[in-house]
Design a protein around this motif. Structure first.
Motif, PDB file in Angstrom:
ATOM      1  N   LEU A   1      26.480 102.670  23.660  1.00 43.60           N
ATOM      2  CA  LEU A   1      26.654 103.241  22.348  1.00 43.60           C
ATOM      3  C   LEU A   1      27.342 102.319  21.410  1.00 43.60           C
ATOM      4  N   PRO A   2      27.036 102.398  20.268  1.00 44.20           N
ATOM      5  CA  PRO A   2      27.891 101.562  19.158  1.00 44.20           C
ATOM      6  C   PRO A   2      29.085 102.376  18.815  1.00 44.20           C
ATOM      7  N   ASP A   3      30.015 101.722  18.252  1.00 49.16           N
ATOM      8  CA  ASP A   3      31.034 102.432  17.691  1.00 49.16           C
ATOM      9  C   ASP A   3      30.765 103.595  16.504  1.00 49.16           C
ATOM     10  N   SER A   4      31.258 104.784  16.677  1.00 44.92           N
ATOM     11  CA  SER A   4      30.813 105.945  15.822  1.00 44.92           C
ATOM     12  C   SER A   4      31.843 106.739  15.674  1.00 44.92           C
ATOM     13  N   GLY A   5      31.705 107.680  14.594  1.00 46.03           N
ATOM     14  CA  GLY A   5      32.763 108.707  14.777  1.00 46.03           C
ATOM     15  C   GLY A   5      32.370 110.114  15.420  1.00 46.03           C
ATOM     16  N   PHE A   6      31.409 109.907  16.567  1.00 47.14           N
ATOM     17  CA  PHE A   6      31.012 110.933  17.319  1.00 47.14           C
ATOM     18  C   PHE A   6      31.882 111.146  18.619  1.00 47.14           C
ATOM     19  N   THR A   7      31.933 112.374  19.138  1.00 46.00           N
ATOM     20  CA  THR A   7      32.527 112.545  20.657  1.00 46.00           C
ATOM     21  C   THR A   7      31.210 112.125  21.423  1.00 46.00           C
ATOM     22  N   ALA A   8      31.724 111.691  22.412  1.00 50.81           N
ATOM     23  CA  ALA A   8      30.715 110.799  23.545  1.00 50.81           C
ATOM     24  C   ALA A   8      31.078 111.325  24.820  1.00 50.81           C
TER      25      ALA A   8
ATOM     26  N   LEU B   1      22.156 101.548  33.034  1.00 48.08           N
ATOM     27  CA  LEU B   1      22.565 101.789  31.656  1.00 48.08           C
ATOM     28  C   LEU B   1      23.145 103.475  31.608  1.00 48.08           C
ATOM     29  N   PRO B   2      24.491 103.451  30.914  1.00 46.65           N
ATOM     30  CA  PRO B   2      25.136 104.712  30.898  1.00 46.65           C
ATOM     31  C   PRO B   2      24.129 105.803  30.056  1.00 46.65           C
ATOM     32  N   ILE B   3      24.268 107.038  30.170  1.00 47.84           N
ATOM     33  CA  ILE B   3      23.745 108.249  29.655  1.00 47.84           C
ATOM     34  C   ILE B   3      24.938 108.995  29.265  1.00 47.84           C
ATOM     35  N   HIS B   4      24.918 109.213  27.717  1.00 47.95           N
ATOM     36  CA  HIS B   4      25.817 110.279  27.092  1.00 47.95           C
ATOM     37  C   HIS B   4      25.398 111.334  26.483  1.00 47.95           C
ATOM     38  N   LEU B   5      26.098 112.033  26.314  1.00 46.78           N
ATOM     39  CA  LEU B   5      25.863 113.585  25.446  1.00 46.78           C
ATOM     40  C   LEU B   5      26.835 113.231  24.175  1.00 46.78           C
ATOM     41  N   ILE B   6      26.234 113.353  22.959  1.00 48.27           N
ATOM     42  CA  ILE B   6      27.149 112.935  21.982  1.00 48.27           C
ATOM     43  C   ILE B   6      27.088 114.279  21.025  1.00 48.27           C
ATOM     44  N   TYR B   7      27.938 114.454  20.031  1.00 51.00           N
ATOM     45  CA  TYR B   7      28.048 115.288  18.823  1.00 51.00           C
ATOM     46  C   TYR B   7      28.973 114.923  17.966  1.00 51.00           C
ATOM     47  N   PRO B   8      28.863 115.505  16.767  1.00 51.60           N
ATOM     48  CA  PRO B   8      29.710 115.061  15.567  1.00 51.60           C
ATOM     49  C   PRO B   8      30.968 115.383  15.613  1.00 51.60           C
ATOM     50  N   GLU B   9      32.086 114.497  15.482  1.00 52.84           N
ATOM     51  CA  GLU B   9      33.291 114.593  15.660  1.00 52.84           C
ATOM     52  C   GLU B   9      34.018 114.726  14.218  1.00 52.84           C
ATOM     53  N   GLY B  10      35.170 115.313  14.259  1.00 51.25           N
ATOM     54  CA  GLY B  10      35.725 115.495  13.010  1.00 51.25           C
ATOM     55  C   GLY B  10      36.183 116.846  12.595  1.00 51.25           C
ATOM     56  N   ARG B  11      35.474 117.734  13.265  1.00 53.45           N
ATOM     57  CA  ARG B  11      35.905 119.186  13.253  1.00 53.45           C
ATOM     58  C   ARG B  11      35.716 119.790  14.280  1.00 53.45           C
ATOM     59  N   GLN B  12      36.194 120.831  14.640  1.00 56.10           N
ATOM     60  CA  GLN B  12      36.004 121.795  15.843  1.00 56.10           C
ATOM     61  C   GLN B  12      34.608 121.974  16.178  1.00 56.10           C
ATOM     62  N   ALA B  13      34.041 121.544  17.259  1.00 55.00           N
ATOM     63  CA  ALA B  13      32.516 122.050  17.633  1.00 55.00           C
ATOM     64  C   ALA B  13      32.691 123.463  17.886  1.00 55.00           C
TER      65      ALA B  13
END
Length: 296
Positions: A148-155, A262-274
């Motif tokens: 994954l590239p750097d991002s503001g997501f939870t992975a 290769l790694p497998i991730h679940l990601i979702y937007p970060e910055g607020r409570q899911a």
């Protein structure tokens, strides 16, 4: 002017491309819709919509402002749901994206189980073999294979998957097993652009082999079908051929030369409570996928 209402009207006009339809759907008068959009344009100091006799379209400034309005309105709606206690239980529609075959084989069964557990929930899938901008395309959760590239997501990493070279046993019996990656040059190669579009295949220890494919396919399924038919070697992800391996229809070669999985991730937007709909699905998916020996 109610800025929230004006934004809501502007977004609806941009989506419907009609002032009249917006008025009907929002139960407003046509003059009220026109006034709210005009007031919003005066407030931001830019023309937001181009009006013609046939349609209404956002200007360049309007298209950028439209994205911001959608984000702001979504945040407001989310805050209202939180205040009403909707973070405590799953409600609404869960939207998830994943690679095509992974989604069909492994995400869809989880999603059906999820909907059985939470009958008030609804779900939408977007299974495609391309990166999806989960914010712009409105995804709640994405499953990604690869670094994954750097991002503001939870992975959350749920496992790993091998990239393997395989062929039908009949083909290997007739043409011989490739002993090294370099030996692939002597074989018929079948490729899928969605999985491996580079003409250069990489292996452990920095080994690289330029291949000249006999067949280019636009889907993994097509390349796998051609390999099962004994027409050559293909390179795919291990989970994609698990059923064919179990049946004995395909055989992996050059396993000792494979690159690191290769790694497998679940990601979702970060910055607020899911919200609860995301948290509950993540909990279910992480537990199930980590228990799958294919991804160990």
């Amino acid at each position: 002017m109610d800025r929230w209402q004006a934004m809501r009207v502007f977004v609806k006009v941009a989506e419907t491309e009609s002032f009249a339809r917006t008025a009907r759907e929002l139960h407003l008068s046509a003059p009220a819709v026109t006034r709210l959009v005009a007031a919003l344009e005066e407030l931001v100091g830019a023309r937001l919509l181009v009006r013609t006799t046939r349609s209404v379209r956002p200007t360049e400034a309007g298209a950028r402002y439209l994205q911001d309005c959608r984000r702001i309105l979504a945040d407001i709606a989310e805050a209202e749901l939180a205040a009403a206690g909707h973070y405590a239980k799953p409600v609404g529609t869960l939207t998830i994206t994943a690679p095509l075959l992974f989604g069909q084989l492994h995400v869809l069964p989880l999603l059906l189980d999820y909907l059985e557990r939470y009958p008030q929930m609804r779900a939408r899938t977007f299974f495609v073999d391309r990166p999806v901008n989960i914010v712009e395309e409105g995804m709640d959760v994405a499953l990604r294979i690869g670094h994954l590239p750097d991002s503001g997501f939870t992975a959350i990493q749920i496992g790993r998957v091998r990239r393997v070279v395989c062929a039908a046993p009949d083909y290997l019996q007739a043409q011989g097993l490739p002993a090294t990656p370099a030996a692939l040059r002597e074989h018929r190669i079948l490729v899928s652009h969605s999985a491996w579009s580079s003409p250069e295949w990489r292996f452990a220890g920095g080994q690289r082999v330029s291949v000249d494919p006999l067949l280019h396919c636009n889907t993994n399924e097509a390349a796998i079908s051609a390999a099962r038919a004994g027409r050559g070697l293909t390179r795919v992800l291990h989970y994609q051929i698990a059923p064919a391996l179990a049946e004995g229809a395909l055989q992996i070669v050059l396993a000792e030369h494979e690159e690191a999985p290769l790694p497998i991730h679940l990601i979702y937007p970060e910055g607020r409570q899911a919200p609860a709909k995301v948290r509950t699905f993540i909990d279910l998916a992480v537990a199930a996928l980590r228990d799958n020996p294919l991804f160990a």
